[in-house]
Design an enzyme around this catalytic site. Structure first.
Site, PDB file in Angstrom:
ATOM      1  N   ASP A 121       6.998   4.068   3.512  1.00  0.00           N
ATOM      2  CA  ASP A 121       7.420   5.285   4.249  1.00  0.00           C
ATOM      3  C   ASP A 121       8.832   5.256   4.803  1.00  0.00           C
ATOM      4  O   ASP A 121       9.684   5.760   3.582  1.00  0.00           O
ATOM      5  CB  ASP A 121       6.297   4.984   5.604  1.00  0.00           C
ATOM      6  CG  ASP A 121       6.312   6.221   6.536  1.00  0.00           C
ATOM      7  OD1 ASP A 121       6.834   7.516   6.258  1.00  0.00           O
ATOM      8  OD2 ASP A 121       5.914   5.982   7.597  1.00  0.00           O
ATOM      9  N   PHE A 144      -0.409  11.554   7.550  1.00  0.00           N
ATOM     10  CA  PHE A 144      -0.865  10.189   7.808  1.00  0.00           C
ATOM     11  C   PHE A 144      -2.210  10.166   6.829  1.00  0.00           C
ATOM     12  O   PHE A 144      -2.977  10.849   6.953  1.00  0.00           O
ATOM     13  CB  PHE A 144      -1.115   9.761   9.191  1.00  0.00           C
ATOM     14  CG  PHE A 144      -1.164   8.432   9.360  1.00  0.00           C
ATOM     15  CD1 PHE A 144      -0.075   7.665   9.487  1.00  0.00           C
ATOM     16  CD2 PHE A 144      -2.569   7.928   9.446  1.00  0.00           C
ATOM     17  CE1 PHE A 144      -0.248   6.200   9.915  1.00  0.00           C
ATOM     18  CE2 PHE A 144      -2.675   6.626   9.776  1.00  0.00           C
ATOM     19  CZ  PHE A 144      -1.336   5.701   9.809  1.00  0.00           C
ATOM     20  N   ASP A 157       0.722  -1.209   0.085  1.00  0.00           N
ATOM     21  CA  ASP A 157      -0.054   0.079   0.115  1.00  0.00           C
ATOM     22  C   ASP A 157       0.880   1.170  -0.060  1.00  0.00           C
ATOM     23  O   ASP A 157       0.455   2.223  -0.846  1.00  0.00           O
ATOM     24  CB  ASP A 157      -1.118   0.039   1.107  1.00  0.00           C
ATOM     25  CG  ASP A 157      -0.421  -0.395   2.629  1.00  0.00           C
ATOM     26  OD1 ASP A 157       0.763  -0.321   2.638  1.00  0.00           O
ATOM     27  OD2 ASP A 157      -1.100  -0.253   3.510  1.00  0.00           O
TER      28      ASP A 157
HETATM   29  P1  IMP Z   1       7.555   1.441   6.627  1.00  0.00           P
HETATM   30  O1  IMP Z   1       8.251   0.410   7.065  1.00  0.00           O
HETATM   31  O2  IMP Z   1       7.938   2.761   7.461  1.00  0.00           O
HETATM   32  O3  IMP Z   1       7.761   1.993   4.955  1.00  0.00           O
HETATM   33  O4  IMP Z   1       5.989   1.676   6.660  1.00  0.00           O
HETATM   34  C1  IMP Z   1       5.293   0.954   5.920  1.00  0.00           C
HETATM   35  C2  IMP Z   1       3.817   0.774   6.680  1.00  0.00           C
HETATM   36  O5  IMP Z   1       3.569   1.454   7.282  1.00  0.00           O
HETATM   37  C3  IMP Z   1       2.973   0.468   5.446  1.00  0.00           C
HETATM   38  O6  IMP Z   1       2.551  -0.714   5.118  1.00  0.00           O
HETATM   39  C4  IMP Z   1       1.522   0.890   6.344  1.00  0.00           C
HETATM   40  O7  IMP Z   1       0.898  -0.214   6.921  1.00  0.00           O
HETATM   41  C5  IMP Z   1       2.103   1.790   7.273  1.00  0.00           C
HETATM   42  N1  IMP Z   1       2.079   3.078   6.904  1.00  0.00           N
HETATM   43  C6  IMP Z   1       3.030   4.105   6.610  1.00  0.00           C
HETATM   44  N2  IMP Z   1       2.643   5.476   6.610  1.00  0.00           N
HETATM   45  C7  IMP Z   1       1.137   5.113   6.389  1.00  0.00           C
HETATM   46  C8  IMP Z   1      -0.007   6.190   6.444  1.00  0.00           C
HETATM   47  O8  IMP Z   1       0.250   7.429   5.959  1.00  0.00           O
HETATM   48  N3  IMP Z   1      -1.145   5.645   6.713  1.00  0.00           N
HETATM   49  C9  IMP Z   1      -1.366   4.201   6.820  1.00  0.00           C
HETATM   50  N4  IMP Z   1      -0.461   3.389   7.241  1.00  0.00           N
HETATM   51  C10 IMP Z   1       0.887   4.077   6.863  1.00  0.00           C
END
Ligand code: IMP
Length: 180
Positions: free
Chosen positions: A102, A151, A99
């Site tokens: 981040d 977010f 999805d």
């Molecule tokens: P990362 O490991 O920091 O890249 O985070 C990835 C995961 O964080 C995604 O699969 C989402 O589940 C969650 N995530 C990051 N940003 C958002 C957001 O803005 N809304 C909802 N979920 C998020």
């Protein structure tokens, strides 16, 4: 039901057009192949469902479930596999479908993990990319939209398990963060 509020928004129409464009790109790149789309649960289920229906080639599907933030909006950096793939990916052309990227920690971990399982090829397709938040490098091959550091909820993305059903993407309001 959930009303649209002010702030950042990606409309249903914009999403539809972009998903079709990515599907066309994947159909071209994998012409004559039968890629395996690996959806990362729970967030990617809606994106994957729309994406696969726009492909003009055959594709298989499997899912991986990983731990999420719970009720927080910040990642802990720890990735836990809650449900592994149901079949081997040995020799397959695998596309990880996620999805949002981040910090990149989740996808980096999953990319390295799946690489050890001997796929013929491995690529990453994300619906949203919060590029400015990246902490680790991760090779993202297909991107829906680059988004600002907000977010976001909707189209599969949740906050404390809410808002996944929205047909559009929007920013979470400060009141909604408080009302968990
Ligand atoms: P990362 O490991 O920091 O890249 O985070 C990835 C995961 O964080 C995604 O699969 C989402 O589940 C969650 N995530 C990051 N940003 C958002 C957001 O803005 N809304 C909802 N979920 C998020």
């Amino acid at each position: 039901m959930n009303q649209k509020k002010g702030g950042f928004l990606i409309s249903e129409k914009e999403i539809k057009e972009r998903v079709k464009a990515i599907a066309d790109e994947i159909s071209r790149d994998y012409n004559g192949k039968n890629p395996l789309l690996v959806g990362i649960l729970k967030g990617a289920f809606i994106f994957l469902a729309d994406l696969i229906r726009e492909l003009s080639i055959d594709a298989e599907v499997d899912f991986l479930a990983v731990s999420s933030y719970g009720k927080a909006t910040e990642t802990s950096g720890e990735v836990k596999i809650l449900k592994d793939l149901s079949e081997s990916i040995d020799g397959k052309d695998v596309i990880i479908v996620e999805d949002i990227v981040d910090t990149g920690l989740t996808l980096k971990y999953l990319y390295e993990l799946l690489k050890t399982r001997n796929p013929n090829s491995l690529k990453i397709c994300v619906f949203l990319d919060k590029k400015e938040r990246r902490v680790v490098e991760v090779p993202v091959h297909y991107v829906g939209f680059e988004v600002p550091d907000l977010f976001l909820v909707g189209y599969g993305l949740d906050f404390a398990e809410k808002y996944r059903q929205l047909k559009y993407i929007r920013e979470l309001t400060p009141e909604e963060v408080k009302n968990v």
